[in-house]
Each structure stands twice: as structure tokens, then as C-alpha cells.
Write a protein that holds these residues in place. Structure first.
Motif, PDB file in Angstrom:
ATOM      1  N   GLU A 100       0.850  -1.194   0.000  1.00  0.00           N
ATOM      2  CA  GLU A 100       0.000   0.000   0.000  1.00  0.00           C
ATOM      3  C   GLU A 100       0.887   1.247   0.000  1.00  0.00           C
ATOM      4  N   LEU A 101       0.563   2.215  -0.833  1.00  0.00           N
ATOM      5  CA  LEU A 101       1.335   3.465  -0.902  1.00  0.00           C
ATOM      6  C   LEU A 101       0.667   4.539  -0.065  1.00  0.00           C
ATOM      7  N   GLY A 102       1.483   5.503   0.378  1.00  0.00           N
ATOM      8  CA  GLY A 102       0.950   6.659   1.068  1.00  0.00           C
ATOM      9  C   GLY A 102       0.211   7.553   0.083  1.00  0.00           C
ATOM     10  N   GLU A 103      -0.494   8.529   0.590  1.00  0.00           N
ATOM     11  CA  GLU A 103      -1.331   9.380  -0.258  1.00  0.00           C
ATOM     12  C   GLU A 103      -0.515  10.150  -1.305  1.00  0.00           C
ATOM     13  N   ILE A 104       0.593  10.738  -0.909  1.00  0.00           N
ATOM     14  CA  ILE A 104       1.413  11.513  -1.842  1.00  0.00           C
ATOM     15  C   ILE A 104       2.084  10.584  -2.854  1.00  0.00           C
ATOM     16  N   GLU A 105       2.591   9.438  -2.377  1.00  0.00           N
ATOM     17  CA  GLU A 105       3.190   8.472  -3.299  1.00  0.00           C
ATOM     18  C   GLU A 105       2.170   7.961  -4.305  1.00  0.00           C
ATOM     19  N   LYS A 106       0.952   7.738  -3.833  1.00  0.00           N
ATOM     20  CA  LYS A 106      -0.112   7.245  -4.714  1.00  0.00           C
ATOM     21  C   LYS A 106      -0.431   8.274  -5.805  1.00  0.00           C
ATOM     22  N   ILE A 107      -0.465   9.543  -5.444  1.00  0.00           N
ATOM     23  CA  ILE A 107      -0.737  10.603  -6.428  1.00  0.00           C
ATOM     24  C   ILE A 107       0.378  10.653  -7.472  1.00  0.00           C
ATOM     25  N   GLU A 108       1.625  10.563  -7.017  1.00  0.00           N
ATOM     26  CA  GLU A 108       2.760  10.581  -7.955  1.00  0.00           C
ATOM     27  C   GLU A 108       2.741   9.363  -8.877  1.00  0.00           C
ATOM     28  N   ALA A 109       2.443   8.190  -8.310  1.00  0.00           N
ATOM     29  CA  ALA A 109       2.401   6.971  -9.117  1.00  0.00           C
ATOM     30  C   ALA A 109       1.255   7.035 -10.129  1.00  0.00           C
ATOM     31  N   GLU A 110       0.106   7.559  -9.729  1.00  0.00           N
ATOM     32  CA  GLU A 110      -1.025   7.716 -10.651  1.00  0.00           C
ATOM     33  C   GLU A 110      -0.674   8.674 -11.784  1.00  0.00           C
ATOM     34  N   ARG A 111       0.050   9.727 -11.458  1.00  0.00           N
ATOM     35  CA  ARG A 111       0.453  10.695 -12.486  1.00  0.00           C
ATOM     36  C   ARG A 111       1.345  10.016 -13.529  1.00  0.00           C
ATOM     37  N   LEU A 112       2.310   9.234 -13.061  1.00  0.00           N
ATOM     38  CA  LEU A 112       3.204   8.549 -13.992  1.00  0.00           C
ATOM     39  C   LEU A 112       2.465   7.471 -14.797  1.00  0.00           C
ATOM     40  N   LEU A 113       1.564   6.739 -14.138  1.00  0.00           N
ATOM     41  CA  LEU A 113       0.802   5.715 -14.853  1.00  0.00           C
ATOM     42  C   LEU A 113      -0.133   6.358 -15.877  1.00  0.00           C
ATOM     43  N   ASN A 114      -0.714   7.504 -15.516  1.00  0.00           N
ATOM     44  CA  ASN A 114      -1.578   8.215 -16.459  1.00  0.00           C
ATOM     45  C   ASN A 114      -0.792   8.816 -17.618  1.00  0.00           C
ATOM     46  N   ALA A 115       0.505   8.931 -17.499  1.00  0.00           N
ATOM     47  CA  ALA A 115       1.347   9.342 -18.636  1.00  0.00           C
ATOM     48  C   ALA A 115       1.748   8.122 -19.463  1.00  0.00           C
ATOM     49  N   ALA A 116       1.901   6.975 -18.807  1.00  0.00           N
ATOM     50  CA  ALA A 116       2.344   5.767 -19.508  1.00  0.00           C
ATOM     51  C   ALA A 116       1.247   5.172 -20.388  1.00  0.00           C
ATOM     52  N   VAL A 117      -0.004   5.188 -19.928  1.00  0.00           N
ATOM     53  CA  VAL A 117      -1.090   4.559 -20.688  1.00  0.00           C
ATOM     54  C   VAL A 117      -1.312   5.252 -22.036  1.00  0.00           C
ATOM     55  N   PRO A 118      -1.402   6.592 -22.107  1.00  0.00           N
ATOM     56  CA  PRO A 118      -1.499   7.214 -23.441  1.00  0.00           C
ATOM     57  C   PRO A 118      -0.228   6.998 -24.265  1.00  0.00           C
ATOM     58  N   GLY A 119       0.929   6.908 -23.608  1.00  0.00           N
ATOM     59  CA  GLY A 119       2.172   6.627 -24.323  1.00  0.00           C
ATOM     60  C   GLY A 119       2.125   5.264 -24.984  1.00  0.00           C
ATOM     61  N   ARG A 120       1.454   4.314 -24.350  1.00  0.00           N
ATOM     62  CA  ARG A 120       1.268   2.982 -24.939  1.00  0.00           C
ATOM     63  C   ARG A 120       0.385   3.073 -26.180  1.00  0.00           C
ATOM     64  N   SER A 121      -0.698   3.828 -26.076  1.00  0.00           N
ATOM     65  CA  SER A 121      -1.613   3.969 -27.215  1.00  0.00           C
ATOM     66  C   SER A 121      -0.935   4.702 -28.372  1.00  0.00           C
ATOM     67  N   ILE A 122      -0.199   5.746 -28.058  1.00  0.00           N
ATOM     68  CA  ILE A 122       0.484   6.522 -29.095  1.00  0.00           C
ATOM     69  C   ILE A 122       1.580   5.677 -29.743  1.00  0.00           C
ATOM     70  N   GLY A 123       2.221   4.822 -28.974  1.00  0.00           N
ATOM     71  CA  GLY A 123       3.285   3.980 -29.499  1.00  0.00           C
ATOM     72  C   GLY A 123       2.829   3.025 -30.584  1.00  0.00           C
ATOM     73  N   ARG A 124       1.545   2.722 -30.627  1.00  0.00           N
ATOM     74  CA  ARG A 124       1.029   1.820 -31.657  1.00  0.00           C
ATOM     75  C   ARG A 124       0.842   2.503 -33.007  1.00  0.00           C
ATOM     76  N   LEU A 125       0.838   3.822 -33.012  1.00  0.00           N
ATOM     77  CA  LEU A 125       0.658   4.542 -34.274  1.00  0.00           C
ATOM     78  C   LEU A 125       1.911   4.415 -35.132  1.00  0.00           C
ATOM     79  N   PRO A 126       1.749   4.481 -36.457  1.00  0.00           N
ATOM     80  CA  PRO A 126       2.926   4.416 -37.329  1.00  0.00           C
ATOM     81  C   PRO A 126       3.867   5.593 -37.079  1.00  0.00           C
ATOM     82  N   MET A 127       5.152   5.347 -37.235  1.00  0.00           N
ATOM     83  CA  MET A 127       6.190   6.373 -37.117  1.00  0.00           C
ATOM     84  C   MET A 127       6.309   6.956 -35.710  1.00  0.00           C
ATOM     85  N   THR A 128       5.864   6.226 -34.701  1.00  0.00           N
ATOM     86  CA  THR A 128       6.018   6.671 -33.313  1.00  0.00           C
ATOM     87  C   THR A 128       6.708   5.559 -32.537  1.00  0.00           C
ATOM     88  N   GLY A 129       6.946   5.812 -31.282  1.00  0.00           N
ATOM     89  CA  GLY A 129       7.589   4.819 -30.439  1.00  0.00           C
ATOM     90  C   GLY A 129       6.973   4.820 -29.054  1.00  0.00           C
TER      91      GLY A 129
END
Length: 196
Positions: A100-129
Motif C-alpha cells: 500500500e502506498l501513502g497518499e502523496i506516493e499514490k498521487i505521484e504513481a497515478e500521475r506517472l501511470l496516467n502518462a504511460a497509458v497514453p504513451g502505450r496507445s500513441i506507441g502503436r501509431l505508425p512512425m512513433t515509439g
């Protein structure tokens, strides 16, 4: 002089038409996938983005104690006969163990995960990574290795196509999910419905 250019243009047009006809007749006809084959697979980018959000941003549920007895069905109620169809297996929940993460750690982890998920979707497009996703996932794994967020980050790295795993030097340790299957000190059990 004008007649020669007209003859050259006519020959070029004829060659192009012959080339197109040869290409049409020699290529195999492409079959469109039937919709009934894979109803769960998204067909366009927007549907894929929504599927990624659902898969990677759905939080696990804490395990509840099972002290209730199963309900006994009434013997007099007739059962409805269902037609014989091949129905998909229901996804059974899996019990995994996370810290279990603390409240501040959880917010930071959610921020990074919310950046990673669109990065996964964008990575599937042609000419991206997948660079944005890989960087965010590595930060999550480094900072909170025993959390649910690290589990999802490792899952995203493991789901990446192999050529991108090689390009970004993703190691087996970064993709290993086995540590979450067993209890460790400081972890709590959670129930997750796996979509794999």
C-alpha cells in the motif's frame, strides 16, 4: 513533332494501365475479418485507447473474507435451457499481493501511470515509439517496486512488441510479474480480473 510526343504519352499511359491490371489480377484478394471472430478486439485507435485505459487504470479490489454460505437454489424452479453456443470463459479473479502506498506516493504513481497509458496507445501509431511509456514505467518500477502501479508498468512493458523491447533494452526483470503472486512482508492481498 507534336505527334511523337502524343505517341510517347500514349505508350506511357498504356504501360501504366497494364501494370495496374497485372497488379490487380496477381495480388491475392484480402479478406476482411468478420466481426464475430474477435468481438473484444478494438478496431480503431479510439477504441484501443479506451481498452488501454480500462485494462491499465482499473484499480484492484482488496480481498474480502468468504464466510458466507452459498445460496441453495430452489428445486421446484424449472431451469431454462440455453442454446448450445460456445461462450467465452469468464475471467476468474486472481489474488495478487501489493504494498500500500501513502497518499502523496499514490498521487505521484497515478500521475506517472496516467502518462504511460497514453504513451502505450500513441506507441502503436505508425512512425512513433513507446519512449514516453517506457520512461514512465521505469520510474514507477524504480520508485515503488512492490506496488500495484509497478505491476501495471511491468505488464505494459511485457505487452510491448518484441522489436520495441529490444530497441528500449527492456530486461526480463522489468517484465517479471511472478513476485506479485506470493505474499511478502508489508503487502496486502488484492483481487484483479486479468484480461490476458
Amino acid at each position: 513533332m507534336n505527334a511523337i510526343w502524343l505517341k510517347i504519352a500514349a505508350v506511357i499511359v498504356a504501360i501504366v494501365i497494364i501494370f495496374v491490371l497485372i497488379t490487380i489480377f496477381t495480388s491475392s484478394p484480402t479478406e476482411e475479418p468478420q466481426q464475430s471472430e474477435q468481438p473484444d478486439k478494438p478496431r480503431n485507435f479510439a477504441q484501443q485507447v479506451e481498452a488501454d485505459k480500462e485494462k491499465f487504470l482499473t484499480e484492484p479490489q482488496p480481498v474480502e473474507e468468504k464466510n458466507q454460505e452459498p445460496a441453495i437454489e430452489d428445486q421446484n424452479v424449472p431451469q431454462q435451457v440455453q442454446p448450445v453456443q460456445q461462450q467465452p470463459k469468464p475471467v476468474e479473479p486472481v489474488t495478487l499481493y501489493f504494498k500500500e502506498l501513502g497518499e502523496i506516493e499514490k498521487i505521484e504513481a497515478e500521475r506517472l501511470l496516467n502518462a504511460a497509458v497514453p504513451g502505450r496507445s500513441i506507441g502503436r501509431l505508425p512512425m512513433t515509439g513507446f519512449k514516453m511509456m517506457v520512461d514512465s514505467c521505469r520510474q514507477i518500477i524504480k520508485r515503488w517496486p512492490e506496488s500495484w502501479y509497478a505491476y501495471k508498468a511491468k505488464q505494459m512493458l511485457a505487452d510491448m512488441p518484441e522489436r520495441f523491447q529490444q530497441r528500449y533494452n527492456v530486461t526480463q526483470e522489468e517484465m517479471d510479474l511472478s513476485m506479485y503472486a506470493e505474499p511478502r512482508t508489508g503487502t496486502q492481498p488484492y483481487t484483479i480480473k486479468e484480461t490476458r
